[in-house]
Design a protein around this motif. Structure first.
Motif, PDB file in Angstrom:
ATOM      1  N   MET A 292      47.294   8.063  18.431  1.00  0.00           N
ATOM      2  CA  MET A 292      47.180   8.153  19.883  1.00  0.00           C
ATOM      3  C   MET A 292      48.090   7.158  20.600  1.00  0.00           C
ATOM      4  SD  MET A 292      45.113  10.563  19.772  1.00  0.00           S
ATOM      5  CE  MET A 292      44.884  10.777  21.525  1.00  0.00           C
ATOM      6  N   VAL A 293      48.185   5.930  20.058  1.00  0.00           N
ATOM      7  CA  VAL A 293      48.967   4.865  20.696  1.00  0.00           C
ATOM      8  C   VAL A 293      49.671   4.068  19.603  1.00  0.00           C
ATOM      9  CG1 VAL A 293      48.914   2.802  22.160  1.00  0.00           C
ATOM     10  CG2 VAL A 293      47.325   4.686  22.611  1.00  0.00           C
ATOM     11  N   VAL A 294      50.924   3.676  19.885  1.00  0.00           N
ATOM     12  CA  VAL A 294      51.673   2.764  19.017  1.00  0.00           C
ATOM     13  C   VAL A 294      52.161   1.604  19.876  1.00  0.00           C
ATOM     14  CG1 VAL A 294      53.580   2.483  17.398  1.00  0.00           C
ATOM     15  CG2 VAL A 294      52.469   4.714  17.619  1.00  0.00           C
ATOM     16  N   GLU A 295      51.888   0.379  19.428  1.00  0.00           N
ATOM     17  CA  GLU A 295      52.321  -0.810  20.165  1.00  0.00           C
ATOM     18  C   GLU A 295      52.941  -1.813  19.216  1.00  0.00           C
ATOM     19  OE1 GLU A 295      48.892  -2.304  22.172  1.00  0.00           O
ATOM     20  OE2 GLU A 295      49.127  -0.956  23.880  1.00  0.00           O
ATOM     21  N   SER A 296      53.915  -2.572  19.717  1.00  0.00           N
ATOM     22  CA  SER A 296      54.519  -3.663  18.967  1.00  0.00           C
ATOM     23  C   SER A 296      53.817  -4.966  19.324  1.00  0.00           C
ATOM     24  CB  SER A 296      56.008  -3.765  19.279  1.00  0.00           C
ATOM     25  OG  SER A 296      56.586  -4.862  18.619  1.00  0.00           O
ATOM     26  N   ILE A 297      53.513  -5.772  18.308  1.00  0.00           N
ATOM     27  CA  ILE A 297      52.754  -7.007  18.502  1.00  0.00           C
ATOM     28  C   ILE A 297      53.668  -8.211  18.332  1.00  0.00           C
ATOM     29  CG2 ILE A 297      50.793  -8.371  17.696  1.00  0.00           C
ATOM     30  CD1 ILE A 297      49.571  -5.848  16.602  1.00  0.00           C
ATOM     31  N   ASN A 298      53.543  -9.177  19.234  1.00  0.00           N
ATOM     32  CA  ASN A 298      54.272 -10.436  19.105  1.00  0.00           C
ATOM     33  C   ASN A 298      53.725 -11.265  17.965  1.00  0.00           C
ATOM     34  OD1 ASN A 298      56.270 -10.498  21.179  1.00  0.00           O
ATOM     35  ND2 ASN A 298      54.650 -10.676  22.688  1.00  0.00           N
ATOM     36  N   ASN A 299      54.607 -11.887  17.194  1.00  0.00           N
ATOM     37  CA  ASN A 299      54.207 -12.793  16.131  1.00  0.00           C
ATOM     38  C   ASN A 299      55.134 -13.998  16.110  1.00  0.00           C
ATOM     39  OD1 ASN A 299      51.950 -11.601  14.286  1.00  0.00           O
ATOM     40  ND2 ASN A 299      53.272  -9.870  14.738  1.00  0.00           N
ATOM     41  N   THR A 300      54.676 -15.086  15.539  1.00  0.00           N
ATOM     42  CA  THR A 300      55.438 -16.327  15.517  1.00  0.00           C
ATOM     43  C   THR A 300      56.078 -16.548  14.152  1.00  0.00           C
ATOM     44  OG1 THR A 300      53.474 -17.599  14.918  1.00  0.00           O
ATOM     45  CG2 THR A 300      53.994 -17.399  17.250  1.00  0.00           C
TER      46      THR A 300
ATOM     47  N   ILE B   1      57.824   7.112  15.190  1.00  0.00           N
ATOM     48  CA  ILE B   1      58.746   6.134  15.754  1.00  0.00           C
ATOM     49  C   ILE B   1      60.166   6.584  15.481  1.00  0.00           C
ATOM     50  CG2 ILE B   1      59.549   3.742  15.631  1.00  0.00           C
ATOM     51  CD1 ILE B   1      56.737   2.936  14.857  1.00  0.00           C
ATOM     52  N   ASP B   2      61.030   6.442  16.477  1.00  0.00           N
ATOM     53  CA  ASP B   2      62.428   6.805  16.301  1.00  0.00           C
ATOM     54  C   ASP B   2      63.247   5.550  16.002  1.00  0.00           C
ATOM     55  OD1 ASP B   2      64.798   8.161  16.216  1.00  0.00           O
ATOM     56  OD2 ASP B   2      64.959   8.457  18.384  1.00  0.00           O
ATOM     57  N   LYS B   3      63.753   4.886  17.019  1.00  0.00           N
ATOM     58  CA  LYS B   3      64.587   3.707  16.824  1.00  0.00           C
ATOM     59  C   LYS B   3      63.763   2.426  16.924  1.00  0.00           C
ATOM     60  CE  LYS B   3      68.825   5.805  18.647  1.00  0.00           C
ATOM     61  NZ  LYS B   3      69.916   5.695  19.661  1.00  0.00           N
TER      62      LYS B   3
ATOM     63  N   THR C 139      61.385   3.098  20.291  1.00  0.00           N
ATOM     64  CA  THR C 139      61.232   4.337  21.052  1.00  0.00           C
ATOM     65  C   THR C 139      60.414   5.320  20.222  1.00  0.00           C
ATOM     66  OG1 THR C 139      63.316   5.200  20.175  1.00  0.00           O
ATOM     67  CG2 THR C 139      63.406   4.032  22.284  1.00  0.00           C
ATOM     68  N   HIS C 140      59.606   6.131  20.916  1.00  0.00           N
ATOM     69  CA  HIS C 140      58.819   7.148  20.230  1.00  0.00           C
ATOM     70  C   HIS C 140      59.707   8.333  19.840  1.00  0.00           C
ATOM     71  CE1 HIS C 140      55.627   4.970  22.468  1.00  0.00           C
ATOM     72  NE2 HIS C 140      54.888   5.268  21.414  1.00  0.00           N
ATOM     73  N   HIS C 141      59.413   8.887  18.694  1.00  0.00           N
ATOM     74  CA  HIS C 141      60.089  10.112  18.281  1.00  0.00           C
ATOM     75  C   HIS C 141      59.447  11.299  19.002  1.00  0.00           C
ATOM     76  CE1 HIS C 141      61.501  13.356  15.604  1.00  0.00           C
ATOM     77  NE2 HIS C 141      62.512  12.551  15.350  1.00  0.00           N
ATOM     78  N   PRO C 142      60.195  12.365  19.293  1.00  0.00           N
ATOM     79  CA  PRO C 142      59.582  13.540  19.936  1.00  0.00           C
ATOM     80  C   PRO C 142      58.376  14.090  19.183  1.00  0.00           C
ATOM     81  CG  PRO C 142      61.963  13.710  20.018  1.00  0.00           C
ATOM     82  CD  PRO C 142      61.656  12.497  19.196  1.00  0.00           C
ATOM     83  N   GLN C 143      58.305  13.841  17.891  1.00  0.00           N
ATOM     84  CA  GLN C 143      57.163  14.304  17.104  1.00  0.00           C
ATOM     85  C   GLN C 143      55.854  13.665  17.562  1.00  0.00           C
ATOM     86  OE1 GLN C 143      57.771  14.486  12.846  1.00  0.00           O
ATOM     87  NE2 GLN C 143      55.620  14.000  12.421  1.00  0.00           N
ATOM     88  N   PHE C 144      55.961  12.479  18.202  1.00  0.00           N
ATOM     89  CA  PHE C 144      54.758  11.769  18.653  1.00  0.00           C
ATOM     90  C   PHE C 144      53.934  12.615  19.629  1.00  0.00           C
ATOM     91  CE2 PHE C 144      52.811   8.869  21.823  1.00  0.00           C
ATOM     92  CZ  PHE C 144      51.931   8.203  20.984  1.00  0.00           C
ATOM     93  N   LEU C 145      54.609  13.404  20.460  1.00  0.00           N
ATOM     94  CA  LEU C 145      53.916  14.223  21.454  1.00  0.00           C
ATOM     95  C   LEU C 145      53.341  15.501  20.863  1.00  0.00           C
ATOM     96  CD1 LEU C 145      56.470  13.888  24.405  1.00  0.00           C
ATOM     97  CD2 LEU C 145      54.363  12.588  24.034  1.00  0.00           C
TER      98      LEU C 145
END
Length: 243
Positions: free
Chosen positions: A69-77, A228-230, A57-63
């Protein structure tokens, strides 16, 4: 993408089940290891492949900032290696655990930066990887169907505790990465089937795990961590067990 990946894996597993049931359910099939399920305890070696990512989850500070600009989680094996202990408590129910269960995985965050620090090695799209070597202790309840010749289907549900041997929350010189805590716990569920051969039982299994603990050791002074929060772990795995 994650939903498409899960759907493909499920289709492959279902197809494999149907194929195996055809091959092991002919009218005149020799029954392999007929007394195997009457044994009180079984042992096995488990080797698997996993696909993991972070649910966050995004932290309120992100806004309130304009650098990320963008945070994404990437799949890895990754891979899993475990030792299975299986205890029958009735004809259809059993308790399973893995006293030695090692999971090697790598998760990552992808950041889209508006003002990257080019001299510092940043790019407009920067990836921060987090490697993990987890020692797990799961306890699962297994419900199995009746055996059909040399084929048997089962489902599992359980809980687990994880210790990440590579967690970096205590490192002092790791300010440019996401720091994670060592301990996690969660729930898991899965589907598998036993194929009985003359001298061993082969068990393919598909399992999904949900981490419930917040792994993030947040530092509000760092842009990679402060936005990022949690953070919770997620994993889907396919494994083969030989008993």
């Amino acid at each position: 993408m994650q939903h498409l990946l899960r759907r493909k894996i499920i289709y492959v597993l279902v197809g494999f089940i149907l194929f195996a049931s055809e091959g092991f359910s002919q009218s005149e099939v020799e029954l392999n290891m007929p007394d195997y399920d009457q044994k009180r305890m079984h042992f096995g070696i488990n080797l698997g492949w996993n696909k993991s990512h972070f649910n966050f989850t995004h932290h309120p500070q992100f806004l309130n900032q304009d650098s990320v600009m963008v945070v994404e989680s990437i799949n890895n094996t990754g891979i899993n290696l475990a030792w299975l202990v299986h205890l029958n408590i009735s004809d259809h129910f059993a308790i399973r655990t893995f006293p030695l269960d090692l999971t090697f995985s790598e998760k990552a965050f992808e950041y889209s930066l508006k003002y990257p620090d080019l001299p510092g090695g940043e790019t407009p799209v920067t990836i921060k990887k987090v490697q993990s070597i987890s020692l797990s202790l799961p306890v699962q309840l297994q419900f199995s169907s009746d055996r059909i010749d040399n084929f048997r289907v089962y489902t599992i549900a359980g809980v687990k505790a994880d210790l990440d041997l590579a967690a970096n929350a205590g490192k002092k010189n790791a300010d440019d990465i996401i720091k994670l805590k060592k301990f996690d716990y969660g729930v898991e569920a899965g589907l598998g089937f036993h194929l009985y051969f003359p001298y061993f039982v082969l068990t393919p299994e598909l399992k999904v795990s949900w981490g419930l603990s917040n792994l993030h050791s947040r530092n509000q002074q760092l842009k990679y961590s402060s936005n990022i929060d949690k953070i919770n772990s997620r994993m889907i795995s396919f494994s083969l067990t030989v008993e």
